[in-house]
Design a protein around this motif. Structure first.
Motif, short mmCIF file in Angstrom:
data_model
loop_
_atom_site.label_atom_id
_atom_site.label_comp_id
_atom_site.label_asym_id
_atom_site.label_seq_id
_atom_site.Cartn_x
_atom_site.Cartn_y
_atom_site.Cartn_z
N GLU A 1 0.83 -1.20 0.00
CA GLU A 1 0.00 0.00 0.00
C GLU A 1 0.86 1.25 0.00
O GLU A 1 1.79 1.38 0.79
CB GLU A 1 -0.94 -0.02 1.19
CG GLU A 1 -1.94 -1.19 1.13
CD GLU A 1 -2.86 -1.25 2.32
OE1 GLU A 1 -2.60 -0.52 3.31
OE2 GLU A 1 -3.84 -2.01 2.27
N VAL A 2 0.55 2.18 -0.91
CA VAL A 2 1.32 3.40 -1.10
C VAL A 2 0.52 4.57 -0.53
O VAL A 2 -0.62 4.79 -0.95
CB VAL A 2 1.62 3.65 -2.59
CG1 VAL A 2 2.51 4.86 -2.77
CG2 VAL A 2 2.26 2.41 -3.21
N PRO A 3 1.08 5.36 0.38
CA PRO A 3 0.32 6.43 1.02
C PRO A 3 0.28 7.73 0.23
O PRO A 3 0.28 8.82 0.81
CB PRO A 3 1.07 6.61 2.34
CG PRO A 3 2.49 6.30 2.01
CD PRO A 3 2.42 5.19 0.98
N VAL A 4 0.26 7.64 -1.09
CA VAL A 4 0.13 8.84 -1.93
C VAL A 4 -0.84 8.52 -3.06
O VAL A 4 -1.12 7.36 -3.35
CB VAL A 4 1.49 9.29 -2.53
CG1 VAL A 4 2.46 9.68 -1.44
CG2 VAL A 4 2.09 8.21 -3.41
N ASN A 5 -1.37 9.56 -3.70
CA ASN A 5 -2.25 9.38 -4.85
C ASN A 5 -1.44 9.17 -6.11
O ASN A 5 -0.41 9.82 -6.32
CB ASN A 5 -3.16 10.60 -5.03
CG ASN A 5 -4.18 10.69 -3.93
OD1 ASN A 5 -4.70 9.69 -3.45
ND2 ASN A 5 -4.48 11.91 -3.49
N ILE A 6 -1.89 8.26 -6.96
CA ILE A 6 -1.25 7.97 -8.24
C ILE A 6 -2.33 8.00 -9.31
O ILE A 6 -3.35 7.33 -9.17
CB ILE A 6 -0.57 6.59 -8.22
CG1 ILE A 6 0.52 6.51 -7.12
CG2 ILE A 6 0.05 6.27 -9.58
CD1 ILE A 6 1.17 5.16 -7.00
N PRO A 7 -2.15 8.75 -10.40
CA PRO A 7 -3.14 8.74 -11.47
C PRO A 7 -3.13 7.41 -12.21
O PRO A 7 -2.15 6.66 -12.17
CB PRO A 7 -2.70 9.88 -12.40
CG PRO A 7 -1.66 10.63 -11.64
CD PRO A 7 -1.05 9.68 -10.68
#
Length: 523
Positions: free
Chosen positions: A506-512
């Protein structure tokens, strides 16, 4: 010789789920209602240049050592000016580094000239596929007027894919420019211009590579007498560390059916002995394209679908550069991605994702992707979906209507590209972007599915296990994004045999939502 006309067979693959009759729309495809808004997946985000830890759930096999590299648009406006088309956004590079069952994430914007010019002036200075850069208001009226008569400058916004030439990593789009990048840091290195090496004006972002590293690609050239399609061959090795495309050559050139209106193509197919070019009825009106800036229009205004034209298959011998005198014709089809091509018993098998309509390229406007409710449903239900079809130079259709068709196809490329194969993977499209992962078994005629409501997986990437024996021994990597704020973006790791989840990071940033990527193993 007269052209060979291809026919359609009735053979199908049945979905593994209990398929029930559904309402069909005017495109003779499933009509869906109540689609979730995906607007957050096409919003600008900040880059994360330093690696950050992810939270791993489940187990990621420790034999996976390397980086999943992804490319796609990550910035959709500068100042008060915004882009019109999804393809226009500024390239953002993503890295998911996997080692000892742990994953770190980082991202950087490609430091292209387009990105730097736009950032310096905080406005759109370089035209993209669907957006024309308006005259600089700081210029006087006469200079602004003259700038309308300038040709649109080819963008170097390489936002489509990661590719390799001579062992080096590049990011590419569909113009004459690409950038060499450091796959470890994602830092932009040097800009490479195809026109400095061979007589082409562009190259695709989907080359094919032989086991020895020899790489084939395609690119158009434009002259006073019109356009040509060119097959490109790049040698496998460098003579010095600074080399890029030295030694590249045009293997052969193919004359379009209409030199003033050549076909648009995103990729091509390759078997052991042949390059297969599909001349489809998505056409480029060159007069409209060269006058686009004068008319205040994007290049996309010159790309159109002509269903009255046949789709034509051209075969080129990779060893001699000779084009077959036999042309294979079929009905109007559009294709963005091929799955695989191979030769068997004197036939050439060509598998690719096809649609019966080619207008989709101009439907992926950002305003369409950001719609919600009935307006979003209407956009989706008026678009033709792509389905995998086999041409043995007849047509073989797999029934994947239940999953909205299939795109972003991938195979065990290192072992089975150009060879007979059994499995391929892709995204199901019950939305404007992929909403499921599919595994197709060509022999067993079975479909395996990974799907979770509200999650949107990217193009699947197959990574073989170190001691692989069977074709599907390995894992599938996919970056999964969600428009729902309380859910995490994550790297998904699936068992390639069963399509069951092994783990996620899980990555704690938004990715388009992006386009294409590759796995770069640790040396």
């Amino acid at each position: 010789m007269p052209p060979v006309k291809l026919e359609v067979s009735d053979a199908t693959i049945t979905p593994s789920s209990d398929a029930k009759p559904k309402q069909l729309n005017k495109c003779n495809q499933l009509e869906l209602k109540g689609l979730e808004s995906i607007a957050p997946l096409v919003r600008s985000v900040e880059e994360t240049p330093e690696p950050i830890a992810t939270e791993v759930c489940g187990t990621i096999p420790t034999w996976i050592r390397g980086s999943l590299l992804r490319n796609g648009p990550g910035k959709f406006e500068f100042g008060n000016q915004h882009y019109n088309h999804w393809f226009d956004g500024m390239a953002m590079l993503h890295q998911f580094k996997i080692e000892d069952g742990k994953v770190t994430y980082r991202s950087r914007f490609l430091q292209s000239d387009a990105y730097k010019k736009n950032s310096e002036r905080d406005r759109i200075m370089v035209s993209e596929f669907g957006t024309v850069a308006m005259p600089d208001p700081c210029k006087n009226f006469f200079l602004r007027f003259l700038s309308r008569f300038e040709m649109i400058e080819a963008t170097d916004n390489a936002s489509v894919s990661f590719v390799k030439y001579k062992g080096d990593c590049f990011v590419s789009t569909e113009t004459n420019y690409m950038y060499r990048v450091d796959p470890e840091s994602l830092e932009t290195q040097n800009k490479v211009d195809w026109t400095k090496f061979i007589a082409v004006n562009m190259a695709t972002a989907h080359p094919h590579t032989e086991p020895d590293g020899t790489t084939y690609n395609m690119g158009n050239s434009y002259g006073r007498k019109g356009a040509l399609y060119n097959i490109i061959k790049v040698p496998p090795m460098k003579n010095n560390p600074e080399e890029t495309l030295e030694g590249a050559k045009v293997l052969c050139s193919i004359v379009p059916a209409d030199k003033a209106r050549p076909s648009y193509y995103h990729s091509f197919a390759m078997s052991e002995n042949y390059v297969v070019f599909i001349e489809q009825p998505i056409k480029m009106d060159l007069l409209k394209i060269v006058t686009a800036k004068l008319r205040g229009k994007g290049i996309s205004e010159g790309v159109y679908w002509d269903p009255k034209q046949d789709t034509v298959f051209h075969l080129v011998d990779k060893h001699t550069g000779q084009t077959s005198s036999v042309k294979f014709h079929t009905k109007a089809l559009s294709v963005f991605h091929q799955i695989n091509a191979f030769e068997e018993d004197g036939f050439l098998m060509l598998d690719m994702c096809c649609s019966d309509n080619g207008e989709a390229i101009n439907n992926y406007l950002i305003q369409n992707l950001r719609k919600s409710g009935e307006a979003l449903d209407q956009v989706y239900n008026t678009m033709y979906r792509a389905f995998p079809r086999r041409f043995v130079l007849f047509c073989y259709l797999y029934d994947l209507y239940e999953y909205g068709g299939l795109e972003f196809p991938q195979i065990n490329y290192s072992k089975f590209n150009t060879r007979p194969y059994r499995y391929f993977y892709g995204c199901g499209f019950r939305h404007l972007v992929g909403d499921s992962l599919l595994k197709i078994d060509l022999e067993g005629k079975k479909v395996k599915v990974w799907y979770q409501k509200g999650l949107f997986p990217s193009e699947p990437v197959f990574v073989p296990s170190p001691e692989a024996v069977e074709e599907d021994d390995g894992v599938i990597l996919s970056v999964v994004v969600t428009p729902t704020e309380d859910k995490s973006t994550f790297l998904l790791v699936l068992d390639a045999k069963t399509l069951e989840e092994l783990g996620r990071a899980e990555v704690p940033v938004n990715i388009p939502y992006g386009f294409h990527g590759t796995f770069n193993p640790t040396a």
